[in-house]
Design a protein around this motif. Structure first.
Motif, PDB file in Angstrom:
ATOM      1  N   ILE B 311      70.161  46.324  51.374  1.00  0.00           N
ATOM      2  CA  ILE B 311      69.175  46.980  52.014  1.00  0.00           C
ATOM      3  C   ILE B 311      67.999  46.839  51.121  1.00  0.00           C
ATOM      4  O   ILE B 311      66.578  46.996  51.587  1.00  0.00           O
ATOM      5  N   ALA B 312      68.069  46.830  49.705  1.00  0.00           N
ATOM      6  CA  ALA B 312      66.788  46.632  49.113  1.00  0.00           C
ATOM      7  C   ALA B 312      66.039  45.474  49.175  1.00  0.00           C
ATOM      8  O   ALA B 312      64.736  45.395  49.287  1.00  0.00           O
ATOM      9  N   MET B 313      66.850  44.378  49.478  1.00  0.00           N
ATOM     10  CA  MET B 313      66.174  43.114  49.894  1.00  0.00           C
ATOM     11  C   MET B 313      65.376  43.288  51.109  1.00  0.00           C
ATOM     12  O   MET B 313      64.476  42.687  51.293  1.00  0.00           O
ATOM     13  N   ALA B 314      66.218  43.752  52.252  1.00  0.00           N
ATOM     14  CA  ALA B 314      65.437  44.113  53.471  1.00  0.00           C
ATOM     15  C   ALA B 314      64.219  44.937  53.279  1.00  0.00           C
ATOM     16  O   ALA B 314      63.050  44.671  53.891  1.00  0.00           O
ATOM     17  N   ILE B 315      64.195  45.913  52.537  1.00  0.00           N
ATOM     18  CA  ILE B 315      63.016  46.637  52.282  1.00  0.00           C
ATOM     19  C   ILE B 315      62.220  45.907  51.498  1.00  0.00           C
ATOM     20  O   ILE B 315      60.586  45.920  52.093  1.00  0.00           O
ATOM     21  N   GLY B 316      62.405  44.935  50.636  1.00  0.00           N
ATOM     22  CA  GLY B 316      61.507  43.844  50.095  1.00  0.00           C
ATOM     23  C   GLY B 316      60.769  43.179  51.313  1.00  0.00           C
ATOM     24  O   GLY B 316      59.519  43.233  51.380  1.00  0.00           O
ATOM     25  N   GLY B 317      61.704  42.725  52.128  1.00  0.00           N
ATOM     26  CA  GLY B 317      60.993  42.131  53.437  1.00  0.00           C
ATOM     27  C   GLY B 317      59.954  42.735  53.959  1.00  0.00           C
ATOM     28  O   GLY B 317      59.228  42.216  54.736  1.00  0.00           O
ATOM     29  N   ALA B 318      60.373  43.999  54.350  1.00  0.00           N
ATOM     30  CA  ALA B 318      59.473  44.862  55.160  1.00  0.00           C
ATOM     31  C   ALA B 318      58.002  45.006  54.412  1.00  0.00           C
ATOM     32  O   ALA B 318      57.206  45.224  55.098  1.00  0.00           O
ATOM     33  N   LEU B 319      58.279  45.131  53.098  1.00  0.00           N
ATOM     34  CA  LEU B 319      57.107  45.420  52.431  1.00  0.00           C
ATOM     35  C   LEU B 319      55.955  44.149  52.689  1.00  0.00           C
ATOM     36  O   LEU B 319      54.872  44.303  52.643  1.00  0.00           O
ATOM     37  N   ALA B 320      56.699  43.113  52.745  1.00  0.00           N
ATOM     38  CA  ALA B 320      55.992  42.005  52.875  1.00  0.00           C
ATOM     39  C   ALA B 320      55.482  41.622  54.196  1.00  0.00           C
ATOM     40  O   ALA B 320      54.503  40.873  54.509  1.00  0.00           O
ATOM     41  N   GLY B 321      55.936  42.568  55.150  1.00  0.00           N
ATOM     42  CA  GLY B 321      55.387  42.454  56.518  1.00  0.00           C
ATOM     43  C   GLY B 321      56.220  42.082  57.796  1.00  0.00           C
ATOM     44  O   GLY B 321      55.897  42.247  58.795  1.00  0.00           O
ATOM     45  N   SER B 322      57.498  41.737  57.379  1.00  0.00           N
ATOM     46  CA  SER B 322      58.418  41.084  58.367  1.00  0.00           C
ATOM     47  C   SER B 322      59.113  42.311  58.874  1.00  0.00           C
ATOM     48  O   SER B 322      59.453  43.381  58.397  1.00  0.00           O
ATOM     49  N   ARG B 323      59.564  42.283  60.343  1.00  0.00           N
ATOM     50  CA  ARG B 323      60.530  43.177  60.665  1.00  0.00           C
ATOM     51  C   ARG B 323      61.783  42.840  60.037  1.00  0.00           C
ATOM     52  O   ARG B 323      62.385  41.655  60.114  1.00  0.00           O
ATOM     53  N   VAL B 324      62.700  43.875  59.471  1.00  0.00           N
ATOM     54  CA  VAL B 324      63.796  43.504  58.879  1.00  0.00           C
ATOM     55  C   VAL B 324      64.931  44.460  59.301  1.00  0.00           C
ATOM     56  O   VAL B 324      64.782  45.716  59.997  1.00  0.00           O
ATOM     57  N   ALA B 325      66.237  44.011  59.025  1.00  0.00           N
ATOM     58  CA  ALA B 325      67.430  44.582  59.450  1.00  0.00           C
ATOM     59  C   ALA B 325      68.524  44.363  58.357  1.00  0.00           C
ATOM     60  O   ALA B 325      68.509  43.308  57.786  1.00  0.00           O
ATOM     61  N   THR B 326      69.278  45.398  58.350  1.00  0.00           N
ATOM     62  CA  THR B 326      70.592  44.918  57.511  1.00  0.00           C
ATOM     63  C   THR B 326      71.831  45.537  58.608  1.00  0.00           C
ATOM     64  O   THR B 326      71.573  46.311  59.106  1.00  0.00           O
TER      65      THR B 326
END
Lengths: 322, 651
Positions: B311-326
């Motif tokens: 989940i931490a990595m997914a949040i990082g990806g979301a901060l960069a602007g991607s749609r993310v999921a886990t």
């Protein structure tokens, strides 16, 4: 117009203790960014929890202050979603080698192209001085009720066996040297780790600035102070793996050097091996346009909000009327 | 007994790793190719090889959404399947079994645990029988079940001789397809369609496909000839013209396909049953075709060291602007709780696909339950907004997945998309997913920052306080838009604050997004009413019980019992007003759930002030069958039901 050191500073009040080693690391990071002329918006500083966790608030780049021990996964996620970001992760020794040790080891396996700096003072400062994973066995810093009952972890050796491809150690009172290490770490292709020895003036009354300076370490013959810290590069040590065939030999040297402690403590670059593909390169092998079109940059809908991903191929496979 | 055409409950069982899944997939595919509707579900142990697994496939001419308890055709090639399932085969049904193992005694099957063994022995003992496969079969025969012995070893040898490949005689793996093929012969199923289905399932391995088609053909003809002089098997399957635009789809692929369409480009996961398939499907199809574009899209799937990192990595990806999921299940979701709060306080859009399984702790790791509703709503310390949304079936899960990504970005908060083992491990025919029906809404994203968006220090006010609780997101790396995030309470810039006034303002900003979501989310996404709106009995449920409830309602209707059903889809924030109005003046409220305590029932009481009159719960790890729901509601309707009924069917 060239970016100046002041361009990387915020006006947030810094509440670290007077004399804290963290100030030197903060300055070194800002100086490295300025030296490299990295535009503030291109860099993101991620941090964990603890005194070091406040670092991003003092640096005028994007700053993400995450959870205790979890800085590496947050930082890797951002970097993988947008590999153009210049990502620097920072955290304490308890943060990275205690609660976050699993992430430390796994980050090494991935070799994501970014930098991780541990502010290593051997104590948990913000919770008032408990023993951290880098405090030596039997040490009793002033706020410990009993001497430390755990052995210490060797951050440099752990980084090595975990697969970090750049491993260095800095000293927070040698800011220029640390700045140069940070620059090399940023330029390194792959995951870079910097262990920074950082005296905690409030809770670590053993590994103090004076102790590192060697004020108690007097040469019996010359009666001169012998500083504990010395630079690897001054001894002709070269940790760069120029050819994969040198790997075992260089790794053995890293372990040997990392075990030095007490009267002689090396700083400098222990190891650098750019022969290991980065995670980004590994992803590019399966997703050819990954670097040009990473997750964060992908268009997913048209102007009317209609999705543009075409799954007809997958659906055709499931159709039963064909 | 009269023939029954195109209405069959078919079950195949065997040791894990012996091809039960493949055979069931071929059967499902073949029936779907024949224009029939299927609903299949897979049951298996937490084990790689050897333990008993089975696959139930129900076939009909009209769409079906659930399984039933009685078996019409039991297809087996080992002893355990006969021991465990023969008592569920209905009168007029059939059992295909391995003639060579009829003498096997129950104590010789090490994978039958003591509890199951004792139950089976008790049944056989009562009937005055011994404890061998033959005894179990005899017991079934005495109830009117027809037995079909198959000498698999002899058939393998004959087949090997026929195709001139002696090595095949040792290929016991192929007995799965032979057993399946025998069942097809008994139902007079079109052998050409069967061959097509085999070729489809083994399409990656041409040679294997060819051999299996030949073996199937050989067995089909053998069974036809051998059982010709018996009275024909009662259940028949006849091909009919297929409905248009039907797919046969697995529940562990539908939400993943939804993610592709939704534009989820970054998914993280740590291996866990039954959630891993979602991530593996995405990774297997990581390069994506795009409409009207020469470019290819892609999904980066990262297997992390644990669910905290996921989940931490997914949040990082979301901060960069991607749609993310886990994607995870209960134990993994427990580990995600702290980071969920971080996403909440920093208003990060992240989707968690929560494939529930039976807990607590490791629980029944491969079995079904809906026990995580309360936890999903309350996971994490402190108070922060999150949307909890539940899909009721495979088809819904596709469209819902696209919706939950919109919710995540519109309201800038974590979304927990509730799925479960029953959905993940079932397969059904449904209308082809129509992406034209879907829209993407990325919410407020600032692409340019004006001076009014800046604070005194000239930095972007990521958490600007205004009349709206929503402040535009900005991806990391955007020029002139620097901001900060912290898990501490923050200022508008995102710096740490402990100011009491700002604390209240920021809490109000975040929490009021839930009110906004509740106002804006469409009614059909909050709760859906099925059945007769004026019925006195109202069933309330959520998630994958939907199929069994809808099928039961149809059956109750035929009995003249009128009920309605409220499927609650948005569980947090709870759509109190809508649920209250849908409940209407119904006299009897029945809460139906796959957990012990009736978690939705408590929510209804809490938010609507209506205590359910009856509770129908199940927590033995096996999904509710149509029959169970039907019987439970019938009992309530006749006034003979206890306040709490616990359903216990399933092997």
């Amino acid at each position: 117009m060239a970016l100046k050191l002041a361009d990387y500073k915020t006006d947030v009040h810094n509440d670290w203790c007077p004399g804290c080693g963290d100030f030197g690391i903060l300055n070194a990071i800002q100086m490295a960014l300025a030296d490299m002329q990295i535009p503030p918006h291109r860099a993101t500083i991620f941090s964990g929890i603890g005194c070091s966790g406040k670092t991003p608030h003092y640096i005028k780049t994007y700053g993400i202050h995450t959870l205790h021990g979890r800085v590496l996964p947050f930082a890797q996620g951002a970097k993988l979603a947008n590999p153009e970001l210049e990502v620097i992760a920072v955290g304490g020794d308890g943060d990275g080698l205690g609660i976050g040790a699993g992430h430390f080891v796994s980050a090494g396996r991935r070799n994501v192209d970014m930098v991780y700096i541990i502010f290593n003072n051997a104590v948990y400062g913000l919770t008032k001085g408990q023993a951290s994973p880098t405090l030596k066995l039997g040490m009793k810093t002033k706020s410990l009720p009993q001497p430390n009952v755990n052995n210490s972890v060797n951050p440099v050796a752990l980084a090595l066996v975990s697969g970090f491809t750049f491993i260095a150690r800095g000293y927070s009172y040698d800011i220029r040297h640390l700045k140069d290490i940070i620059k090399r770490a940023v330029e390194h292709k792959g995951l870079a780790f910097i262990d920074v020895l950082q005296p905690c003036p409030t809770y670590n009354d053993i590994n103090t600035k004076e102790w590192f300076q060697g004020l108690d370490n007097i040469d019996p013959e010359t009666k001169r102070v012998m500083p504990r810290i010395y630079k690897l590069e001054d001894t002709g040590y070269n940790g760069v793996v120029n050819d994969p065939s040198e790997l075992n030999e260089k790794m053995a040297k890293v372990v040997e050097k990392s075990n030095e402690w007490g009267s002689k403590i090396p700083i400098g670059v222990f190891f650098q091996n750019e022969h290991v593909p980065t995670y980004q390169e590994r992803l590019s092998a399966r997703i050819q346009n990954y670097m040009e079109y990473p997750p964060a940059h992908q268009k997913i809908a048209d102007a009317n909000g209609r999705p543009i991903t075409n799954i007809e191929g997958l659906l055709d496979d499931l159709r039963v009327d064909k | 007994m009269p023939e029954l055409v195109n209405s069959l409950n078919w079950v195949i069982g065997g040791a894990q790793g012996s091809g039960v899944d493949s055979a069931a997939n071929i059967f499902s595919r073949a029936c779907a190719l024949a224009g029939l509707h299927v609903f299949g579900k897979r049951e298996y142990y937490s084990n790689i090889k050897g333990e008993h697994s089975y696959f139930t496939v129900r076939v009909a001419e009209t769409p079906i959404r659930s399984h039933v308890d009685n078996i019409n055709m039991l297809v087996s090639f080992d002893a355990e399947t006969v021991f465990r399932h023969s008592s569920d085969v209905s009168e007029g049904g059939g059992i295909i079994y391995n003639a060579d193992i009829a003498e096997t005694k129950i104590d010789e099957v090490p994978t039958i645990d003591d509890h199951a063994s004792a139950r089976i022995k008790k049944t056989l003992e009562k009937a005055g029988l011994g404890f061998s496969v033959q005894d179990a079969l005899e017991h079934a025969r005495s109830r009117g079940v027809v037995l079909y012995p198959m000498p698999y070893f002899q058939l393998l040898e004959e087949f090997a001789k026929k195709v001139n490949d002696p090595a095949l005689s040792k290929l016991t793996r192929m007995t799965n397809v032979m057993a399946l093929s025998a069942s097809m012969a008994l139902t007079d199923f079109d052998s050409g369609l069967l061959a097509r289905a085999i070729q489809f399932i083994f399409k990656a391995k041409k040679r294997v496909a060819e051999t299996n088609v030949q073996a199937a053909d050989f067995t089909y003809n053998y069974a036809k000839a051998k059982f010709a002089d018996q009275n024909g098997f009662r259940y028949k399957l006849q091909a009919k013209p297929a409905d248009k635009d039907i797919i046969l789809v697995q529940g562990n692929q539908s939400s993943a396909m939804g993610k592709m369409v939704a534009g989820c480009r970054f998914q993280t996961y740590y291996p866990i049953t039954p959630a891993s398939d979602d991530s593996e499907f995405l990774e297997s199809n990581d390069v994506l075709d795009l409409y009207d574009s020469g470019d290819k899209g892609s999904t980066v799937v990262v297997q992390t060291e644990d669910e905290i990192a996921a989940i931490a990595m997914a949040i990082g990806g979301a901060l960069a602007g991607s749609r993310v999921a886990t994607a995870t299940s209960g134990p993994g979701f427990s580990l995600m709780a702290e980071a969920l709060g971080w996403a909440g306080i920093n208003e990060v859009p992240v989707v968690v696909s929560l494939y529930q399984r039976a807990g607590p702790s490791t629980g029944l790791p491969t079995r079904h339950e809906q026990g995580d509703l309360n936890f999903a709503i309350n996971a994490g310390h402190g108070e922060f907004p999150r949307i909890v949304f539940a899909s009721g079936d495979i088809e819904e899960s596709f469209y819902d997945t696209i919706k939950v990504f919109n919710f995540a970005e519109k309201y800038q908060m974590p979304i927990i998309h509730m799925l479960d083992k029953a959905i993940a491990n079932s397969v059904m025919t449904c209308r082809v997913f129509d992406t034209n029906k879907t829209r993407i809404d990325r919410g407020l994203v600032a692409d340019k920052i004006s001076d009014s968006d800046r604070g005194a220090a000239g930095n972007y006010l990521r958490f600007k306080l205004s009349d709206s609780p929503l402040s535009p997101r900005i991806p990391l790396g955007t020029e002139n838009a620097i901001f900060w995030n912290t898990g501490d309470e923050h200022t508008e810039e995102g710096h740490i604050t402990e100011d009491p006034e700002l604390r209240v303002q920021m809490m109000d900003k975040r929490m009021s997004k839930l009110d906004l979501a509740l106002r804006e989310i469409a009614d059909e996404d909050k709760a859906v009413l099925y059945g007769n709106p004026d019925a006195d009995i109202v069933l309330v449920s959520w998630g994958s019980t939907k199929g069994a409830i809808l099928d039961a309602i149809d059956r109750l209707q035929k009995d003249g019992i009128s009920v309605k059903f409220i499927q609650v889809r948005l569980l947090n924030p709870f759509p109190s007003d809508l649920v209250r109005s849908l409940l209407g003046n119904s006299k009897t409220v029945v809460d139906i759930e796959m957990n012990y305590s009736g978690q939705l029932g408590s929510l209804v009481r809490q938010h609507v002030g209506r205590q359910p009159d009856y509770l129908v719960v199940k927590y033995n790890g096996r999904p509710m069958s149509l029959d169970e729901v039907y019987n439970a509601v019938r009992r309530i309707s006749s006034g003979n039901a206890p306040r709490r009924q616990v359903l216990k069917n399933g092997t």
